[in-house]
Motif scaffolding. Structure first.
Motif, PDB file in Angstrom:
ATOM      1  N   UNK A  33      10.073  -0.917  -1.298  1.00 17.57           N
ATOM      2  CA  UNK A  33       8.755  -0.892  -1.201  1.00 17.57           C
ATOM      3  C   UNK A  33       8.004   0.880  -2.370  1.00 17.57           C
ATOM      4  N   UNK A  34       8.162   2.319  -1.435  1.00 20.22           N
ATOM      5  CA  UNK A  34       7.418   2.490  -2.283  1.00 20.22           C
ATOM      6  C   UNK A  34       7.686   3.241  -3.389  1.00 20.22           C
ATOM      7  N   UNK A  35       9.195   2.595  -3.962  1.00 25.05           N
ATOM      8  CA  UNK A  35       9.143   2.693  -5.538  1.00 25.05           C
ATOM      9  C   UNK A  35       8.880   2.242  -6.006  1.00 25.05           C
ATOM     10  N   UNK A  36       7.851   0.847  -5.288  1.00 21.86           N
ATOM     11  CA  UNK A  36       6.765  -0.004  -6.175  1.00 21.86           C
ATOM     12  C   UNK A  36       5.295   0.287  -6.245  1.00 21.86           C
ATOM     13  N   UNK A  37       5.168   1.423  -5.147  1.00 21.53           N
ATOM     14  CA  UNK A  37       3.797   1.773  -5.251  1.00 21.53           C
ATOM     15  C   UNK A  37       2.962   1.304  -4.581  1.00 21.53           C
ATOM     16  N   UNK A  38       3.931   0.880  -3.077  1.00 20.19           N
ATOM     17  CA  UNK A  38       2.770   0.224  -2.528  1.00 20.19           C
ATOM     18  C   UNK A  38       3.151   1.403  -0.921  1.00 20.19           C
ATOM     19  N   UNK A  39       2.502   0.615   0.010  1.00 20.41           N
ATOM     20  CA  UNK A  39       1.970   2.058   1.231  1.00 20.41           C
ATOM     21  C   UNK A  39       2.841   1.365   2.719  1.00 20.41           C
ATOM     22  N   UNK A  53       2.990  -5.294 -11.551  1.00 19.91           N
ATOM     23  CA  UNK A  53       2.849  -6.507 -12.213  1.00 19.91           C
ATOM     24  C   UNK A  53       2.089  -6.883 -10.776  1.00 19.91           C
ATOM     25  N   UNK A  54       1.571  -6.011  -9.871  1.00 22.81           N
ATOM     26  CA  UNK A  54       1.479  -6.528  -7.823  1.00 22.81           C
ATOM     27  C   UNK A  54       0.035  -6.906  -8.616  1.00 22.81           C
ATOM     28  N   UNK A  55      -0.686  -6.652  -9.740  1.00 25.26           N
ATOM     29  CA  UNK A  55      -2.445  -7.096  -9.157  1.00 25.26           C
ATOM     30  C   UNK A  55      -2.900  -6.751  -7.995  1.00 25.26           C
ATOM     31  N   UNK A  56      -3.947  -7.895  -7.305  1.00 23.41           N
ATOM     32  CA  UNK A  56      -4.599  -7.222  -6.221  1.00 23.41           C
ATOM     33  C   UNK A  56      -3.818  -5.984  -5.257  1.00 23.41           C
ATOM     34  N   UNK A  57      -2.760  -6.756  -4.923  1.00 24.45           N
ATOM     35  CA  UNK A  57      -1.610  -6.290  -3.824  1.00 24.45           C
ATOM     36  C   UNK A  57      -1.532  -4.538  -3.924  1.00 24.45           C
ATOM     37  N   UNK A  58      -0.710  -3.844  -5.194  1.00 26.85           N
ATOM     38  CA  UNK A  58      -0.623  -3.089  -5.711  1.00 26.85           C
ATOM     39  C   UNK A  58      -1.260  -1.986  -4.565  1.00 26.85           C
ATOM     40  N   UNK A  59      -0.835  -1.057  -4.169  1.00 27.00           N
ATOM     41  CA  UNK A  59      -1.265  -0.185  -3.015  1.00 27.00           C
ATOM     42  C   UNK A  59      -1.618  -0.340  -1.585  1.00 27.00           C
ATOM     43  N   UNK A 112      16.206  -8.347  21.639  1.00 27.80           N
ATOM     44  CA  UNK A 112      15.340  -6.968  22.217  1.00 27.80           C
ATOM     45  C   UNK A 112      13.822  -6.716  22.039  1.00 27.80           C
ATOM     46  N   UNK A 113      13.686  -7.445  20.956  1.00 29.99           N
ATOM     47  CA  UNK A 113      12.540  -6.444  20.396  1.00 29.99           C
ATOM     48  C   UNK A 113      12.345  -5.989  18.907  1.00 29.99           C
ATOM     49  N   UNK A 114      11.162  -6.063  17.883  1.00 29.26           N
ATOM     50  CA  UNK A 114      11.074  -5.495  16.579  1.00 29.26           C
ATOM     51  C   UNK A 114      11.632  -4.022  16.641  1.00 29.26           C
ATOM     52  N   UNK A 115      12.413  -4.115  15.159  1.00 30.63           N
ATOM     53  CA  UNK A 115      12.550  -2.128  15.171  1.00 30.63           C
ATOM     54  C   UNK A 115      11.841  -2.165  13.711  1.00 30.63           C
ATOM     55  N   UNK A 116      10.575  -1.042  13.334  1.00 35.92           N
ATOM     56  CA  UNK A 116      10.620  -1.200  12.355  1.00 35.92           C
ATOM     57  C   UNK A 116      11.141   0.119  11.427  1.00 35.92           C
ATOM     58  N   UNK A 117      11.541  -0.174   9.991  1.00 28.59           N
ATOM     59  CA  UNK A 117      12.281   1.213   9.499  1.00 28.59           C
ATOM     60  C   UNK A 117      11.121   1.903   9.033  1.00 28.59           C
ATOM     61  N   UNK A 118      11.775   3.649   8.407  1.00 25.17           N
ATOM     62  CA  UNK A 118      11.093   4.533   8.836  1.00 25.17           C
ATOM     63  C   UNK A 118      11.460   4.638   6.917  1.00 25.17           C
ATOM     64  N   UNK A 119      10.597   5.940   6.272  1.00 22.64           N
ATOM     65  CA  UNK A 119      10.210   5.592   5.162  1.00 22.64           C
ATOM     66  C   UNK A 119      11.785   5.473   4.596  1.00 22.64           C
ATOM     67  N   UNK A 120      12.417   6.755   4.212  1.00 24.30           N
ATOM     68  CA  UNK A 120      13.865   6.647   3.368  1.00 24.30           C
ATOM     69  C   UNK A 120      14.935   5.616   3.970  1.00 24.30           C
ATOM     70  N   UNK A 121      14.349   4.816   4.823  1.00 21.58           N
ATOM     71  CA  UNK A 121      15.418   3.369   5.191  1.00 21.58           C
ATOM     72  C   UNK A 121      15.559   2.886   3.114  1.00 21.58           C
ATOM     73  N   UNK A 122      15.783   1.835   3.388  1.00 16.72           N
ATOM     74  CA  UNK A 122      16.951   1.585   2.218  1.00 16.72           C
ATOM     75  C   UNK A 122      15.157   0.340   1.628  1.00 16.72           C
ATOM     76  N   UNK A 123      15.485  -0.204   2.548  1.00 10.69           N
ATOM     77  CA  UNK A 123      13.791  -1.581   2.393  1.00 10.69           C
ATOM     78  C   UNK A 123      13.027  -0.230   2.024  1.00 10.69           C
ATOM     79  N   UNK A 124      12.915   0.541   2.756  1.00 14.10           N
ATOM     80  CA  UNK A 124      11.357   0.748   2.429  1.00 14.10           C
ATOM     81  C   UNK A 124      11.714   1.886   1.343  1.00 14.10           C
ATOM     82  N   UNK A 125      12.303   2.180   0.662  1.00  9.29           N
ATOM     83  CA  UNK A 125      12.330   2.958  -0.350  1.00  9.29           C
ATOM     84  C   UNK A 125      11.874   2.406  -1.409  1.00  9.29           C
TER      85      UNK A 125
END
Length: 330
Positions: free
Chosen positions: A230-236, A198-204, A215-228
């Protein structure tokens, strides 16, 4: 509720393949094997007896066939038991909080708080009269010993590399609701696919998931909870963040802030100091030059949900956050 047949089932065999860290292969006392063990387990469950399960460390633990008073020591355990329709007898505060996590707060109104995350106050645990304690990823053997003096039915429910689905199946097995746990996961998988469709144009699109620390930003690796999620939704994930692992990176300097860029940027904090650091950097040119910032594709989210090990109720929050952001700003 109908008791589970605890040996030979397809669900438990799949758990064994998934990893020994799950709470696996429940049995019931004695040295019976095969069908005799399953039969004796069913009889024990029907009579209100006990079962034996393995916790996330592989330790065999005798638990009530149908536990009545469950104490949870992490919000992941709490999330899981609530998703399974169980009201706990005691809980701990959320990660970095002095109260239960906001997304679960209404569901546990009036439930005694027995301490902070993985820091139980033993007198309060005793007062909750638990017959089962779910101890999350507790690694302090002294604390575990004290808990097992309160009730031997104290289980470590998460190994360091376990994801929320594996942990939920283990908890479901421990509380004799494995079928319910599997249904919760199947329902989530369907919801994630539907939300992605249902994401329309935003899918992928590429989704950057970042926690802002003092002390600054940290990004999450692919198997971290929220990252997973996003990937389950078909996002990259952005190329810089497309890394296996279930943790977050060390805090980045402003010189490397481009690593947090993406088509969409989700930002969370966990402490007031983290919130202040984020506000400070939002006025700097390096932040303003990020594509996600220039395109208005930045969403601030709840770190006590997005930055945790997760659970089925938290997963729904993340699904809703992503879908709302991506469909509202196309």
């Amino acid at each position: 509720m109908k008791s589970l047949t605890l040996t030979g089932s397809r669900a438990l065999r799949s758990l064994a393949v998934a990893g020994a860290a799950a709470l696996l292969l429940a049995g019931c006392g004695g040295s019976d094997s095969g069908g005799d063990k399953a039969k004796s387990t069913d009889q024990a469950a029907a009579s209100g007896g006990t079962r034996t399960v393995k916790d996330a460390t592989g330790k065999a633990i005798e638990v009530p066939a149908h536990p009545k008073r469950i104490v949870t020591l992490t919000q992941e355990d709490l999330d899981a038991v609530l998703a399974l329709g169980i009201e706990p007898a005691g809980i701990t505060n959320g990660q970095g909080l002095n109260k239960p996590p906001a997304y679960l707060e209404e569901k546990v109104e009036g439930v005694p708080v027995v301490g902070n995350l993985l820091q139980p106050v033993m007198d309060k645990v005793i007062a909750a009269k638990p017959d089962l304690i779910l101890a999350g990823d507790m690694q302090d053997e002294q604390v575990l010993k004290q808990l097992r003096e309160i009730t031997p039915a104290t289980l470590v429910t998460m190994a360091p590399t376990d994801d929320w689905k594996l942990s939920l199946r283990g908890i479901g097995n421990a509380v004799n609701k494995l079928d319910a746990a599997n249904k919760v996961i199947a329902d989530y998988d369907s919801a994630a696919k539907k939300a992605g469709d249902e994401l329309g144009k935003a899918k992928g699109s590429e989704v950057s998931i970042v926690r802002w620390n003092p002390d600054g930003p940290s990004w999450m690796e692919n198997k971290q909870f929220a990252s997973g999620i996003a990937l389950d939704m078909g996002l990259k994930r952005p190329k810089a963040q497309d890394k296996d692992g279930n943790a977050h990176t060390p805090a980045l300097s402003l010189e490397k802030i481009e690593e947090i860029d993406g088509d969409w940027l989700f930002l969370s904090t966990l402490t007031p100091d983290g919130e202040k650091a984020l506000k400070d950097v939002q006025g700097k040119p390096a932040y303003k030059e990020l594509d996600a910032v220039k395109n208005g594709h930045v969403t601030t989210v709840d770190g006590s949900v997005w930055s945790t090990r997760g659970g089925p109720l938290a997963a729904q929050v993340v699904l809703d956050d992503i879908k709302t952001a991506l469909t509202a700003k196309q």
